[in-house]
Design an enzyme around this catalytic site. Structure first.
Site, PDB file in Angstrom:
ATOM      1  CG  ASP A  19     106.243 -19.446  12.648  1.00 20.28           C
ATOM      2  OD1 ASP A  19     106.789 -20.546  12.883  1.00 20.28           O
ATOM      3  OD2 ASP A  19     106.707 -18.350  13.008  1.00 20.28           O
ATOM      4  NE  ARG A  99     102.901  -7.468  14.020  1.00 21.74           N
ATOM      5  CZ  ARG A  99     103.232  -8.331  13.080  1.00 21.74           C
ATOM      6  NH1 ARG A  99     102.444  -8.530  12.035  1.00 21.74           N
ATOM      7  NH2 ARG A  99     104.369  -9.005  13.152  1.00 21.74           N
ATOM      8  CG  ASP A 128     104.566  -8.312  16.602  1.00 21.87           C
ATOM      9  OD1 ASP A 128     104.377  -7.086  16.713  1.00 21.87           O
ATOM     10  OD2 ASP A 128     105.514  -8.803  15.963  1.00 21.87           O
ATOM     11  CB  SER A 179     112.100 -13.768  13.444  1.00 19.17           C
ATOM     12  OG  SER A 179     110.872 -13.063  13.450  1.00 19.17           O
TER      13      SER A 179
HETATM   14  N1  ARG Z   1     110.542  -5.473  18.416  1.00 17.30           N
HETATM   15  C1  ARG Z   1     109.744  -4.944  17.374  1.00 17.30           C
HETATM   16  C2  ARG Z   1     108.368  -4.577  17.848  1.00 17.30           C
HETATM   17  O1  ARG Z   1     108.010  -4.983  18.894  1.00 17.30           O
HETATM   18  C3  ARG Z   1     109.731  -5.807  16.158  1.00 17.30           C
HETATM   19  C4  ARG Z   1     108.976  -7.064  16.212  1.00 17.30           C
HETATM   20  C5  ARG Z   1     109.271  -7.807  14.971  1.00 17.30           C
HETATM   21  N2  ARG Z   1     108.486  -8.971  14.790  1.00 17.30           N
HETATM   22  C6  ARG Z   1     108.950 -10.061  14.160  1.00 17.30           C
HETATM   23  N3  ARG Z   1     108.131 -11.028  13.961  1.00 17.30           N
HETATM   24  N4  ARG Z   1     110.191 -10.165  13.769  1.00 17.30           N
HETATM   25  O2  ARG Z   1     107.639  -3.870  17.222  1.00 17.30           O
END
Ligand code: ARG
Length: 426
Positions: A19, A99, A128, A179
Site C-alpha cells: 500500500d 498510532r 487506524d 493484513s
Molecule cells: N482491530 C485492531 C485495532 O483496531 C487492529 C487493527 C490492525 N490493523 C491492521 N492494519 N491490520 O486496533
C-alpha cells in the site's frame, strides 16, 4: 474544515508494504507533490533498511527513519499496563497504542522537513484512520491529511498492476491474504478467511506463538518485578522496557500465551472478527493484576476497574491526545505508588497464570486471614457486623414480591430463625 488539498510536499507514513509503496508514486502523480517517507520503528520485525532504500528507488525525495521503540514502551505501553488495558476485555490495544505515537512523530518530522501535508495508508473501514486523523488534527490542524488507500479504490491486484505499470520495486511477499500490523506490544492479523467468525483461525496466521503442537510439555516460570506499577526486571535481571517486553514476548510466545480471537466493535460502527498475538502483553497484564490484588484496597480496586476500562476505550477510540486520557492516566499513576513487588508467572500451553506474589506493600494480613488458632481475627465480632450489614435488605427485600406471592403462605416466615444469635443488648 478540511484544508484545500493542493499540497506541495507530503510526508508519508511508510511501512514498506505494498500500500504505502504504491502510495509514494500515486501521491506524486495525483497531487504533483514531492513525497518524503517516514518509517517509525515501534518494534515491528521485518527488514526496515531494505524498505528505506526501496522508498528512494520508488521516487521518494527522502526516506526518513525514527526509532521510537523506547518512547513507545515508556509513554504508551507502560501506562496501558498500569490500566490492565484490554479493550472489550480481550485486546491489549497493541495497534491502537502505537498510532498516536506514529502520528505525533509524523507531525514532528513534517515540521522539520517543511511538509504541508501528511499521508497514511489506512483504509476507510478501520480504526487506524480515525486514530491517525484525530491525532494529526489535534496536534497540527494546519496540516492537510491524505489517505490514498481511502481514495484510490484499488484492490491488491490493482495495486500490483499499478506498481508494474509504474516500474515500482515492491517486495511481493508469498501471497498472504492477511493484513498484518506489528509492534513491540503485539501482532494484529486480519482479512482472508479470518473474516468469517464461524471458522477457526488457521495455524498459519500465527507467528509469535509458534505452532500449537510445538508448545513445551512442561511449564516455564518467570518472575516479573514491578516498581510503581511497571515491570523493571525478569527473573531478577533489571532490564530496560524494550528488551523486557521483547523477552516476555519470546518466552510467553513460545508457550502459546497471548493468542486472542474475538469479535470486536470498531469505532466506525462495525463488528469484525479480530485475531491477535500479544504474548508479552497478556503475561505482563496478568502479573500486574495479580500484584494489584495484593496491594490495593478493595474499594480502590473496584473503582479502578472502571478507570481501567475507560482508559482502554479512550485508547481504542483514538482519543490519546485528549484531556480525558491525561486525567485518567493521572488517576492511574496515583494508584501505582504501592504497586511494587514480585509476581511469579507460570507459562504453559497457551496460559500465563500467577502462582506467587509478594510485595512490601502487601495488605494481606496473615494473622487475620489464617484459619489457624493463632488468628487475631475476632470471629465473635462477625455476628454483630453481619446483623447490621444485612439490616437494610432484611427490611427492603421482597416488598414488591410480597403482594405477588401472598398466595403462598409459607414464604417469608423463616426469616427470623435464619439469623445468628446476637449477644443480649446491654
Ligand atoms: N482491530 C485492531 C485495532 O483496531 C487492529 C487493527 C490492525 N490493523 C491492521 N492494519 N491490520 O486496533
Amino acid at each position: 474544515m478540511a484544508a484545500p488539498i493542493a499540497p506541495r510536499h507530503v510526508l508519508l507514513a511508510y511501512s514498506g508494504g505494498l500500500d504505502t509503496s504504491v502510495a509514494i508514486s500515486w501521491i506524486a502523480e495525483r497531487y504533483g507533490a514531492s513525497v518524503t517517507t517516514l518509517t517509525v520503528d515501534v518494534g515491528q520485525q521485518g527488514e526496515l533498511e531494505g524498505a528505506l532504500a526501496r522508498a528512494k528507488r520508488n521516487g521518494a525525495r527522502e526516506a526518513r527513519f525514527v526509532d521510537a521503540k523506547a518512547a513507545f514502551a515508556q509513554e504508551f505501553v507502560w501506562p496501558a499496563v498500569t490500566a490492565n488495558a484490554l479493550y472489550q476485555g480481550a485486546y491489549p490495544l497493541s495497534t491502537a497504542l502505537a498510532r498516536p505515537l506514529i502520528a505525533r512523530t509524523l507531525v514532528e518530522v513534517a515540521r522539520q522537513v517543511g511538509a504541508d501535508a501528511v499521508a497514511h495508508g489506512c483504509t476507510g473501514k478501520g480504526n487506524d484512520q480515525v486514530r491517525f486523523d484525530v491525532a494529526i488534527q489535534t496536534l497540527a490542524p494546519e496540516l492537510a491529511i491524505i489517505a490514498p488507500v481511502r481514495e484510490w479504490n484499488m484492490n491488491r491486484e490493482d495495486e500490483i498492476r499499478y506498481a508494474k505499470d509504474h516500474s515500482l520495486e515492491i517486495r511481493v511477499t508469498p501471497k498472504t491474504p492477511y493484513s498484518i500490523d506489528e509492534n513491540l506490544w503485539g501482532r494484529s492479523i486480519e482479512g482472508g478467511i479470518l473474516e468469517d467468525p464461524d471458522r477457526p483461525a488457521p495455524e498459519e496466521v500465527f507467528d509469535w506463538t509458534g505452532r500449537s503442537d510445538s508448545w513445551p510439555a512442561s511449564p516455564e516460570e518467570v518472575v516479573v518485578t514491578f516498581e510503581r506499577g511497571v515491570p523493571v526486571a525478569l527473573d531478577g535481571r533489571r532490564m530496560d522496557p524494550v528488551p523486557l517486553v521483547r523477552e516476555m514476548n519470546q518466552r510467553a510466545g513460545a508457550n502459546g500465551v497471548g493468542r486472542i480471537d474475538h469479535v470486536e466493535d470498531r469505532v466506525v460502527g462495525i463488528k469484525s472478527r479480530e485475531t491477535y498475538e500479544c504474548p508479552g502483553a497478556v503475561a505482563l497484564i496478568e502479573a500486574h493484576r495479580a500484584l494489584e490484588s495484593l496491594v490495593l484496597p478493595r474499594d480502590l480496586l473496584s473503582f479502578k476497574s472502571l478507570i481501567d476500562r475507560r482508559f482502554g476505550e479512550v485508547v481504542y477510540e483514538g482519543m490519546w491526545f485528549s484531556p480525558l486520557r491525561e486525567a485518567l492516566q493521572a488517576f492511574l499513576e496515583r494508584t501505582q505508588e504501592v504497586v511494587s513487588g514480585d509476581v511469579t508467572l507460570r507459562l504453559f500451553q497457551g496460559n500465563a497464570k500467577a502462582t506467587r506474589r509478594r510485595s512490601p506493600y502487601s495488605l494481606l494480613a496473615p494473622e487475620l486471614a489464617t484459619y489457624a488458632a493463632s488468628s487475631t481475627f475476632r470471629q465473635d465480632a462477625a455476628v454483630g457486623f453481619i446483623h447490621l450489614y444485612g439490616l437494610a435488605n432484611e427490611r427492603a427485600y421482597g416488598r414488591g414480591k410480597e403482594s405477588r406471592e401472598r398466595t403462598s403462605p409459607s414464604k417469608g416466615r423463616t426469616k427470623r430463625a435464619a439469623r445468628a444469635i446476637l449477644p443480649a443488648s446491654p
